[in-house]
Design an enzyme around this catalytic site. Structure first.
Site, PDB file in Angstrom:
ATOM      1  CG  HIS A 361      -2.387  10.796 -10.261  1.00  0.00           C
ATOM      2  ND1 HIS A 361      -1.902  11.843  -9.522  1.00  0.00           N
ATOM      3  CD2 HIS A 361      -3.154  10.059  -9.434  1.00  0.00           C
ATOM      4  CE1 HIS A 361      -2.374  11.755  -8.297  1.00  0.00           C
ATOM      5  NE2 HIS A 361      -3.146  10.687  -8.208  1.00  0.00           N
ATOM      6  NE  ARG A 504      -9.498   9.820  -5.080  1.00  0.00           N
ATOM      7  CZ  ARG A 504      -8.193   9.720  -5.273  1.00  0.00           C
ATOM      8  NH1 ARG A 504      -7.390   9.524  -4.235  1.00  0.00           N
ATOM      9  NH2 ARG A 504      -7.684   9.781  -6.466  1.00  0.00           N
ATOM     10  CD  GLU A 602      -5.312  11.831  -0.053  1.00  0.00           C
ATOM     11  OE1 GLU A 602      -4.551  11.206  -0.803  1.00  0.00           O
ATOM     12  OE2 GLU A 602      -6.422  12.244  -0.429  1.00  0.00           O
ATOM     13  CG  ASN A 625       0.271   6.960  -3.780  1.00  0.00           C
ATOM     14  OD1 ASN A 625       0.960   6.052  -3.356  1.00  0.00           O
ATOM     15  ND2 ASN A 625      -0.737   6.779  -4.614  1.00  0.00           N
ATOM     16  CG  ASP A 626      -1.468  12.961  -2.278  1.00  0.00           C
ATOM     17  OD1 ASP A 626      -0.595  13.592  -2.902  1.00  0.00           O
ATOM     18  OD2 ASP A 626      -2.574  12.678  -2.770  1.00  0.00           O
ATOM     19  NE  ARG A 636       1.257  11.613  -6.152  1.00  0.00           N
ATOM     20  CZ  ARG A 636       0.062  11.095  -5.844  1.00  0.00           C
ATOM     21  NH1 ARG A 636      -0.605  11.540  -4.796  1.00  0.00           N
ATOM     22  NH2 ARG A 636      -0.451  10.136  -6.552  1.00  0.00           N
ATOM     23  CB  CYS A 673      -6.309   3.020  -1.429  1.00  0.00           C
ATOM     24  SG  CYS A 673      -6.555   4.725  -0.909  1.00  0.00           S
TER      25      CYS A 673
HETATM   26  C1  PEP Z   1      -2.779   8.562  -2.395  1.00  0.00           C
HETATM   27  O1  PEP Z   1      -2.520   9.765  -2.317  1.00  0.00           O
HETATM   28  O2  PEP Z   1      -2.106   7.681  -1.851  1.00  0.00           O
HETATM   29  C2  PEP Z   1      -3.942   8.100  -3.177  1.00  0.00           C
HETATM   30  C3  PEP Z   1      -4.337   6.860  -3.122  1.00  0.00           C
HETATM   31  O3  PEP Z   1      -4.537   8.988  -4.009  1.00  0.00           O
HETATM   32  P1  PEP Z   1      -3.893   9.551  -5.344  1.00  0.00           P
HETATM   33  O4  PEP Z   1      -2.679   8.743  -5.670  1.00  0.00           O
HETATM   34  O5  PEP Z   1      -4.926   9.467  -6.407  1.00  0.00           O
HETATM   35  O6  PEP Z   1      -3.550  10.961  -4.998  1.00  0.00           O
HETATM   36 MG    MG Z   2      -3.979  11.227  -2.911  1.00  0.00          MG
END
Ligand code: PEP
Ligand code: MG
Length: 755
Positions: A361, A504, A602, A625-626, A636, A673
């Protein structure tokens, strides 16, 4: 044997440089195995030779002088085969090469094992004896185990140490490899920032005023003494006499003729107080942890704890003292969102984190702020770098320390090119994200920081697809109240009104810790995360939902989104709670409409339930991402497996395409997203898959818009078709780059970097 192993690894890991690492290795192994010779040969890629780097038993003068070509000697056979060779009499082996000047002719028994780090043969460890005999199995197993454990330490020492500069580097310039975290280039000065009370992360600094440093140290010491006495007294009734005595031991450790005396001496020699504390405490910790007696070994923990306490007091008295130069490159062992806020934003040019990876993050935030960032620079000797000149290259993931003038000029040129491109892209602000054949692709942004909103509006975002509400939670000392949350959310909603804002619900856990709500887990990404936490804590969830609903009153642009959903019942329960908050608020007299509610996909389990989710909500949004980390089983946040985290993996693409298709079967809009939407190539594929909205960091939005405006929808569909027929992520990546180049968009990927 295990005990000996542990001790050797521990001692070697704290050796200051490559030479002492290797020296310690050969001395300790020779003693532990009772052999006559132990040597290390390291492979030099450029010269293609194995050089004798340390020995115990052979002629010490030969170190650094004797070497073997990669086709010579048994050492090179060990290296080539990448497996041990165990011989009764080395001189009978067909590849035996006699090394003059080493004195090895007197030794017959030979055992060589390769030193391998991440598939790379770094060198060979050799033990030899005069006798004609085979080393037995346990000896071989011992050396193989030790070599495997030491490989990482050797690789690290090699990368960190001030050994010879690589070709093309000037005498002083040093280059370190990390992971590209956020694109761009920064040329500036390093400021090392340490998390509170972390001794290992304290940087070296020269004491400006020795007396003042001593004074600071003594004040902190006095405070800790006071604390220990207070704790000791308050526990005195509950502790047995021998436990009580421990407190006296602590106090004695802090005496002038013990730790304190040594620390003051180091300050007198010019080290600042925190650095002196770190040196002395770490040295004692090392001594104690190598002791045979388990009781004494445990004392290492006590000393470390004392050190941490003293450090905490010293840091308390002076975080404001850090002076940030105009061109600050912030370096930390592990960057946190809170750290990003510590530097005035006009001075923050670049970021480097020794740990973490491209989808941590901290990196995501850095991208949204448009600050060049390197993650996972594991070999960077960061505690020694405060105040040094540096260049960071956020395209290739490289950090240069004390760069040459030539390199500086080359990079300053790139910085100028970037500024020109940004100015060019800025002209797109008012233009629609529309393909050449008239297809409109809504581009939204992801936010979390206060500054994001202004940047997003500046860049022409049409909505917020993900507002990470946990970020404001992370930079505080306790949970914000409903009223405080209400104000924060209202600002976002008003600033973007009438455009939609997707908030969120709190997504903590994984790599997002709240300092005041610690979650300690073996496996945090598979643990108590996101909606799992908030459904277990309705009081937190309800307060947040109430704050969101109230913030949206009269505006009508709020959307609520649920993270980390795995099962349908979680959606049902969250919906029930939202309805409950809504009816409570209406009872209280608020006039609030039910906002749109959506689910994030996710978790792989969610992929196969998209239609069921879609029937229960107003929109679906993919968190790629997840989803990528869970589909590929790649953390990640872990730089060691960063090479395996590939967004264009065929399995990821297939899942993304499937989700869009399934959501549309229920006529529910689907957006994305995750960071993939911020990549121009990725955005074209997602557009081809039918995603209704792409939400990304504000920094990349103009680039994505430019890519979309330069293609036709038909071309994007064809590109997708071609990609879906491919089975290798690397090839897919290459194809996308080639296509962007053909479309005249190569400047959107990365500039040409001097090598
Ligand atoms: C994701 O997991 O793609 C997401 C948008 O949330 P975060 O990156 O905050 O886990
Ligand atoms: Mg996520």
């Amino acid at each position: 044997m295990l005990e000996v192993l542990r001790k050797i690894v521990q001692e070697v890991s704290t050796a200051p440089d490559l030479e002492s690492v290797l020296d310690l290795i050969v001395r300790r192994i020779q003693r532990a195995m009772r052999t006559q010779v132990c040597s290390v040969y390291l492979y030099d890629d450029q010269a293609e030779r194995y050089s004798l780097m340390a020995t115990q038993g052979l002629n010490p003068d030969a170190v650094g002088k004797v070497s073997l070509a990669s086709s010579e000697g048994i050492v090179s056979v060990v290296g080539q085969r990448a497996e041990p060779i165990n011989l009764e009499d080395a001189s009978l082996h067909p590849r035996y090469t006699y090394l003059k000047d080493t004195g090895e002719e007197q030794f017959h028994a030979f055992l060589g094992v390769p030193i391998i780090h991440h598939r790379d043969v770094l060198g060979v460890l050799v033990v030899q004896q005069k006798e004609v005999r085979r080393f037995d199995e346990s000896e071989e197993a011992f050396l193989v185990t030790l070599s495997a454990q030491l490989a990482g330490v050797i690789a690290h020492a090699e990368a960190t140490g001030l050994i010879k500069p690589q070709e093309g580097e000037s005498e002083n310039e040093r280059r370190f490899e990390g992971i590209a975290g956020s694109p761009g280039v920064a040329v500036g000065h390093i400021v090392v920032i340490a998390p509170p009370a972390d001794l290992g992360a304290v940087p070296d600094k020269v004491a400006n005023d020795i007396d003042k440093e001593i004074e600071k140290f003594e004040a902190a010491l006095a405070a800790v003494r006071r604390d220990i006495k207070v704790v000791g007294r308050s526990l005195s009734k509950r502790l047995r006499a021998e436990e009580q005595a421990l407190f006296d031991v602590y106090l004695r450790m802090l005496d002038d003729n013990a730790l304190a005396g040594e620390i003051i001496e180091q300050i007198r020699n010019g080290q600042w107080a925190q650095g002196a504390l770190r040196n002395v405490v770490m040295e004692h910790v090392k001594q104690f942890s190598m002791m045979d007696d388990p009781y004494l070994r445990e004392r290492a923990t006590d000393i470390k704890d004392l050190g941490r306490r003293v450090l905490a007091y010293m840091q308390e008295s002076g975080p404001a003292e850090i002076e940030f130069p105009e061109d600050t490159i912030l370096v930390a062992d592990e960057l946190t969102p809170a750290m990003l806020g510590e530097v005035p934003s006009d001075k923050l040019m670049g970021l480097v984190s020794v740990h973490g990876s491209g989808n941590s993050h901290a990196a995501i935030l850095a991208r949204s702020m448009g600050i060049p960032t390197i993650m996972g620079a594991l070999d960077l000797p960061y505690t020694r770098l405060d105040g040094r000149d540096a260049i960071i290259d956020g395209y290739s993931g490289r950090v240069y320390i004390d760069p040459s003038d030539d390199l500086r000029v080359a990079y300053l040129d790139i910085v100028r090119g970037e500024q020109e491109m940004a100015a060019e892209l800025a002209t797109l602000k008012e233009m629609p994200a529309e393909t050449r054949d008239g297809f409109r692709m809504p581009l939204w942004v992801n936010t979390g920081l206060v500054a994001d909103v202004a940047r997003a509006l500046e860049r022409g975002a049409e909505g917020i697809g993900l507002y990470r509400t946990e970020i404001p939670f992370m930079i505080r000392d306790f949970f914000p109240s409903e009223q405080e949350q209400l104000q924060t959310y209202r600002r976002q909603l008003e600033a973007f009104h009438p455009r939609p804002v997707t908030m969120r619900t709190l997504d903590i856990g994984g790599d997002k810790a709240l300092p005041y709500f610690p979650i300690e887990e073996e496996n945090p990404f598979l643990g108590w995360r996101g909606i799992r936490v908030t459904l277990d804590h309705p009081e937190i969830f309800l307060v947040q939902v109430r704050a969101m609903l109230r913030a949206g009153e009269g505006l009508g642009n709020l959307r609520i989104m649920l993270p980390m959903v795995t099962s349908v019942h979680e959606v049902d329960e969250a919906n029930r709670q939202i309805d409950r908050a809504l009816s409570e608020l209406r009872d209280e007299g608020y006039q609030i409409e039910r906002p749109q509610v959506g689910v994030m996909v996710e978790v792989p389990a969610a992929v196969y339930q998209v239609r069921r989710f879609a029937r229960r909500v107003d929109f679906i949004s993919v968190g790629s991402n997840d989803l990528t980390q869970y589909l590929l089983a790649v953390d990640r946040n872990n730089p060691r497996v960063a090479g395996l985290y590939v967004s264009y993996h065929p399995a990821v693409l297939r899942a993304l395409e499937y989700i869009a298709r399934e959501a549309h079967k229920e006529s529910v809009p689907v957006s994305i997203c995750g960071e993939m939407a911020a990549d121009p190539g990725g955005a074209l594929l997602l557009m081809g898959m039918g995603y209704d909205v792409l939400s990304m960091n504000a920094t990349n939005l103009p680039k994505v818009k430019s890519a979309i405006r330069n293609v036709t929808k038909v071309e994007a569909d064809e590109l997708l078709q071609q990609v879906m027929g491919m089975d290798d992520a690397d090839k897919i990546h290459q194809l996308l780059r080639r296509r962007l180049r053909e479309l005249g968009l190569s400047q959107l990927t990365r500039p040409v970097i001097p090598d």
